[in-house]
Structures are given as structure tokens and as C-alpha cells.
Motif scaffolding. Structure first.
Motif, PDB file in Angstrom:
ATOM      1  N   ILE A 174       0.833  -1.208   0.000  1.00 42.16           N
ATOM      2  CA  ILE A 174       0.000   0.000   0.000  1.00 42.16           C
ATOM      3  C   ILE A 174       0.865   1.256   0.000  1.00 42.16           C
ATOM      4  O   ILE A 174       0.651   2.176  -0.797  1.00 42.16           O
ATOM      5  CB  ILE A 174      -0.946   0.006   1.211  1.00 42.16           C
ATOM      6  N   VAL A 175       1.855   1.311   0.847  1.00 43.94           N
ATOM      7  CA  VAL A 175       2.725   2.490   0.935  1.00 43.94           C
ATOM      8  C   VAL A 175       3.513   2.674  -0.358  1.00 43.94           C
ATOM      9  O   VAL A 175       3.685   3.803  -0.832  1.00 43.94           O
ATOM     10  CB  VAL A 175       3.654   2.390   2.161  1.00 43.94           C
ATOM     11  N   GLN A 176       3.962   1.600  -0.966  1.00 44.22           N
ATOM     12  CA  GLN A 176       4.690   1.704  -2.231  1.00 44.22           C
ATOM     13  C   GLN A 176       3.795   2.283  -3.322  1.00 44.22           C
ATOM     14  O   GLN A 176       4.218   3.151  -4.084  1.00 44.22           O
ATOM     15  CB  GLN A 176       5.231   0.346  -2.665  1.00 44.22           C
ATOM     16  N   LEU A 177       2.547   1.853  -3.388  1.00 45.75           N
ATOM     17  CA  LEU A 177       1.616   2.390  -4.377  1.00 45.75           C
ATOM     18  C   LEU A 177       1.369   3.873  -4.122  1.00 45.75           C
ATOM     19  O   LEU A 177       1.360   4.683  -5.041  1.00 45.75           O
ATOM     20  CB  LEU A 177       0.298   1.611  -4.348  1.00 45.75           C
ATOM     21  N   ARG A 178       1.205   4.228  -2.851  1.00 43.31           N
ATOM     22  CA  ARG A 178       1.003   5.647  -2.515  1.00 43.31           C
ATOM     23  C   ARG A 178       2.223   6.476  -2.905  1.00 43.31           C
ATOM     24  O   ARG A 178       2.104   7.557  -3.480  1.00 43.31           O
ATOM     25  CB  ARG A 178       0.729   5.816  -1.031  1.00 43.31           C
ATOM     26  N   ASN A 179       3.414   5.984  -2.612  1.00 40.17           N
ATOM     27  CA  ASN A 179       4.638   6.743  -2.864  1.00 40.17           C
ATOM     28  C   ASN A 179       4.991   6.843  -4.340  1.00 40.17           C
ATOM     29  O   ASN A 179       5.612   7.819  -4.751  1.00 40.17           O
ATOM     30  CB  ASN A 179       5.805   6.141  -2.090  1.00 40.17           C
ATOM     31  N   THR A 180       4.625   5.852  -5.144  1.00 38.94           N
ATOM     32  CA  THR A 180       5.022   5.871  -6.555  1.00 38.94           C
ATOM     33  C   THR A 180       3.960   6.438  -7.483  1.00 38.94           C
ATOM     34  O   THR A 180       4.289   7.053  -8.485  1.00 38.94           O
ATOM     35  CB  THR A 180       5.393   4.458  -7.039  1.00 38.94           C
ATOM     36  N   ARG A 181       2.685   6.241  -7.174  1.00 40.11           N
ATOM     37  CA  ARG A 181       1.624   6.676  -8.086  1.00 40.11           C
ATOM     38  C   ARG A 181       0.532   7.489  -7.420  1.00 40.11           C
ATOM     39  O   ARG A 181      -0.389   7.949  -8.076  1.00 40.11           O
ATOM     40  CB  ARG A 181       0.977   5.451  -8.760  1.00 40.11           C
ATOM     41  N   GLY A 182       0.605   7.660  -6.107  1.00 35.10           N
ATOM     42  CA  GLY A 182      -0.508   8.248  -5.380  1.00 35.10           C
ATOM     43  C   GLY A 182      -0.392   9.725  -5.100  1.00 35.10           C
ATOM     44  O   GLY A 182       0.687  10.297  -5.076  1.00 35.10           O
ATOM     45  N   GLU A 183      -1.551  10.336  -4.895  1.00 32.68           N
ATOM     46  CA  GLU A 183      -1.669  11.719  -4.440  1.00 32.68           C
ATOM     47  C   GLU A 183      -2.412  11.681  -3.110  1.00 32.68           C
ATOM     48  O   GLU A 183      -3.535  11.174  -3.051  1.00 32.68           O
ATOM     49  CB  GLU A 183      -2.462  12.559  -5.447  1.00 32.68           C
ATOM     50  N   PRO A 184      -1.824  12.205  -2.042  1.00 34.06           N
ATOM     51  CA  PRO A 184      -2.462  12.126  -0.717  1.00 34.06           C
ATOM     52  C   PRO A 184      -3.832  12.803  -0.672  1.00 34.06           C
ATOM     53  O   PRO A 184      -4.068  13.796  -1.348  1.00 34.06           O
ATOM     54  CB  PRO A 184      -1.490  12.862   0.194  1.00 34.06           C
ATOM     55  N   VAL A 185      -4.713  12.237   0.138  1.00 31.91           N
ATOM     56  CA  VAL A 185      -6.028  12.803   0.410  1.00 31.91           C
ATOM     57  C   VAL A 185      -6.127  12.951   1.928  1.00 31.91           C
ATOM     58  O   VAL A 185      -5.841  12.002   2.661  1.00 31.91           O
ATOM     59  CB  VAL A 185      -7.155  11.880  -0.105  1.00 31.91           C
ATOM     60  N   SER A 186      -6.512  14.114   2.391  1.00 31.88           N
ATOM     61  CA  SER A 186      -6.674  14.333   3.825  1.00 31.88           C
ATOM     62  C   SER A 186      -7.963  13.678   4.288  1.00 31.88           C
ATOM     63  O   SER A 186      -9.058  14.067   3.863  1.00 31.88           O
ATOM     64  CB  SER A 186      -6.702  15.822   4.152  1.00 31.88           C
ATOM     65  N   ILE A 187      -7.832  12.698   5.148  1.00 32.59           N
ATOM     66  CA  ILE A 187      -9.020  11.999   5.646  1.00 32.59           C
ATOM     67  C   ILE A 187      -9.896  12.961   6.446  1.00 32.59           C
ATOM     68  O   ILE A 187     -11.112  12.983   6.282  1.00 32.59           O
ATOM     69  CB  ILE A 187      -8.605  10.785   6.497  1.00 32.59           C
TER      70      ILE A 187
END
Length: 140
Positions: free
Chosen positions: A106-119
Motif C-alpha cells: 500500500i505504501v509503495q503504491l502511494r509513494n510511486t503513483r498516489g496523491e495524498p487525500v486528507s481523511i
């Protein structure tokens, strides 16, 4: 049929017997999780949820195009995260397990292709004590 839940089917079916209710309220059969996700009448909020065993998910991929939300429950299901093409994917981790492989995926996907969303700001939700939450978007 736009929701799919992937995990260990026996455990999922056991969980469907749990009740959803506010503290202090009496519960009835209509308060079971199963009545929401797997209703037996046409007046239910959804008429069907697809259940998939994580052990055999590779045999049914790709998921049908009608599926717009997928819940991946546990590391056996989360290992297929990169192969799931749905607008909304929720991963449920068991932090009592020593294996961190699912969290790393999950963290790898967030770091390589993701844009953070504020929960808290974007989704308007504050996780309760003991719940860890991470949200991000990834282009399909």
C-alpha cells in the motif's frame, strides 16, 4: 452488484453476523451487517455484494466493470491491489500480524503513483482510537 469484498470467505461470513448499532440501542436482525450487504429482499440498500475468496482471486481477475468499490480484507487480498481497477479500493490491515508485506504494498503504491487525500479535511472523518487510516488517489 457494484461492491466486491475479497478476503477469507469463512471469516467474512462470520463478520456479517455482527451488528451495526449505536451504543445503548437495542439490536434486531435488520441491524446485522449481512442485512445491509447481502439483503434478501428487493427493498434493501443494495441488492447484492460480490464475495471473492482471496485464495482464488487470480482466477477471476479482472473484476467485472460494474464493480466500483472493492474491499480487500487482509494481506492475502491486498497482494492483488495493483491488479484491481476500481474507482474506490479499501484495504483492511491486521496490525496484530507480524508480516508487514501488505502495508508495504500500500505504501509503495502511494509513494510511486498516489496523491495524498486528507481523511479529516477532504473526507470529513476522524478515525477512532486504535484505527490507522491512509487515503490517496491513483490514476486508473
Amino acid at each position: 452488484m457494484d461492491l466486491a469484498i475479497v478476503g477469507t470467505l469463512k471469516w467474512l461470513k462470520d463478520d456479517f453476523g455482527a451488528y451495526l448499532a449505536q451504543d445503548g440501542c437495542t439490536v434486531s436482525g435488520s441491524d446485522e451487517i449481512a442485512s445491509l450487504l447481502l439483503p434478501k429482499d428487493e427493498r434493501g440498500p443494495t441488492w447484492s455484494t460480490r464475495l471473492y475468496a482471496s485464495a482464488s482471486l487470480a482466477e477471476v481477475l479482472p473484476l467485472p466493470k460494474e464493480v466500483v468499490a472493492v474491499v480487500l480484507d487482509g494481506s492475502g487480498a491486498i497482494k492483488y491491489l495493483a491488479e484491481i481497477e476500481a474507482p474506490i479500493v479499501v484495504c483492511v490491515l491486521d496490525r496484530s500480524v507480524a508480516d508487514e508485506t501488505a502495508a508495504e504494498i500500500i505504501v509503495q503504491l502511494r509513494n510511486t503513483r498516489g496523491e495524498p487525500v486528507s481523511i479529516r479535511d477532504t473526507l470529513g472523518w476522524t478515525p477512532p482510537i486504535g484505527v490507522e487510516a491512509l487515503a490517496f488517489t491513483v490514476a486508473l
